[in-house]
Design a protein around this motif. Structure first.
Motif, PDB file in Angstrom:
ATOM      1  N   UNK A 105       0.844  -1.346  -0.133  1.00 50.84           N
ATOM      2  CA  UNK A 105       0.104  -0.048  -0.055  1.00 50.84           C
ATOM      3  C   UNK A 105       0.860   1.268   0.033  1.00 50.84           C
ATOM      4  N   UNK A 106       2.248   1.100  -0.064  1.00 54.21           N
ATOM      5  CA  UNK A 106       2.949   2.327  -0.027  1.00 54.21           C
ATOM      6  C   UNK A 106       3.148   2.968   1.383  1.00 54.21           C
ATOM      7  N   UNK A 107       2.872   2.207   2.430  1.00 53.27           N
ATOM      8  CA  UNK A 107       2.729   2.740   3.852  1.00 53.27           C
ATOM      9  C   UNK A 107       3.680   2.147   4.703  1.00 53.27           C
ATOM     10  N   UNK A 108       4.873   1.464   3.910  1.00 55.72           N
ATOM     11  CA  UNK A 108       5.800   1.023   5.077  1.00 55.72           C
ATOM     12  C   UNK A 108       6.524   1.895   5.974  1.00 55.72           C
ATOM     13  N   UNK A 109       6.679   3.057   5.317  1.00 51.92           N
ATOM     14  CA  UNK A 109       7.481   4.195   6.124  1.00 51.92           C
ATOM     15  C   UNK A 109       6.877   4.591   7.418  1.00 51.92           C
ATOM     16  N   UNK A 110       5.367   4.522   7.189  1.00 53.91           N
ATOM     17  CA  UNK A 110       4.520   4.885   8.260  1.00 53.91           C
ATOM     18  C   UNK A 110       4.290   3.786   9.361  1.00 53.91           C
ATOM     19  N   UNK A 111       4.360   2.562   8.992  1.00 53.74           N
ATOM     20  CA  UNK A 111       4.445   1.574   9.832  1.00 53.74           C
ATOM     21  C   UNK A 111       5.809   1.621  10.791  1.00 53.74           C
ATOM     22  N   UNK A 112       6.803   1.776   9.986  1.00 52.95           N
ATOM     23  CA  UNK A 112       8.228   1.896  10.403  1.00 52.95           C
ATOM     24  C   UNK A 112       8.082   2.964  11.824  1.00 52.95           C
ATOM     25  N   UNK A 113       7.744   4.311  11.285  1.00 53.65           N
ATOM     26  CA  UNK A 113       7.583   5.291  12.106  1.00 53.65           C
ATOM     27  C   UNK A 113       6.710   4.850  13.634  1.00 53.65           C
ATOM     28  N   UNK A 114       5.752   4.277  13.408  1.00 51.14           N
ATOM     29  CA  UNK A 114       5.000   4.125  14.374  1.00 51.14           C
ATOM     30  C   UNK A 114       5.708   2.825  15.216  1.00 51.14           C
ATOM     31  N   UNK A 115       5.998   2.075  14.466  1.00 50.09           N
ATOM     32  CA  UNK A 115       7.078   1.021  15.255  1.00 50.09           C
ATOM     33  C   UNK A 115       8.170   1.549  16.064  1.00 50.09           C
ATOM     34  N   UNK A 116       8.764   2.512  15.622  1.00 47.40           N
ATOM     35  CA  UNK A 116      10.019   3.324  16.423  1.00 47.40           C
ATOM     36  C   UNK A 116       9.580   4.024  17.382  1.00 47.40           C
ATOM     37  N   UNK A 117       8.290   4.786  17.412  1.00 49.82           N
ATOM     38  CA  UNK A 117       7.781   5.433  18.289  1.00 49.82           C
ATOM     39  C   UNK A 117       7.426   4.451  19.474  1.00 49.82           C
TER      40      UNK A 117
END
Length: 140
Positions: A37-49
């Motif tokens: 879905x082109x949202x991998x960076x969002x998942x990465x940012x959420x997980x990092x937080x």
């Protein structure tokens, strides 16, 4: 018992959304679907937080979850972080029973998932942070 809102989602609502993310991470579904879905960076940012690697204000975390839902829905995966009926919880999290101590989410912004030490003598591992759950008092 609802918790008052502080400029965004209530603590309960955010915890429910994070529980959904945790469930999808644990099943291995979220990261692959987010890439598609082109949202991998969002998942990465959420997980990092959640891991505490990159501190993030609640309001920013909520907004990123909203954007993740929008992108996932637009790609045909549906909304993935909003709490829905039937979201699985770890064993031992049964409503209506007083809880004193349970394994709890270790994330910087914890989800609502808890697990019974009777069912899990060893701490479960959080699918979002990779850390062991923490044995702590749980409000009932």
């Amino acid at each position: 018992m609802a918790i008052a809102k502080a400029g965004g989602l209530s603590v309960d609502e955010l915890a429910e959304r994070l529980s959904r993310v945790c469930t999808l991470m644990g099943s291995g579904e979220l990261e692959e679907a987010a890439r598609e879905a082109g949202a991998a960076e969002l998942v990465g940012a959420v997980l990092a937080a959640l891991r505490g690697d990159e501190p993030m204000a609640r309001s920013v975390l909520e907004r990123r979850l909203d954007i993740l839902d929008d992108r996932m829905a637009a790609a045909g995966f549906g909304i993935v972080t909003r709490a829905t009926k039937g979201v699985p919880t770890l064993p031992g999290n049964s409503p209506g029973h007083p809880v004193v101590h349970r394994w709890t989410c270790p994330a910087a912004h914890p989800c609502e998932r808890v697990s019974s030490a009777e069912l899990h003598p060893e701490a479960p591992v959080c699918a979002m942070t990779g850390r062991l759950f923490v044995y702590a008092r749980v409000r009932h």
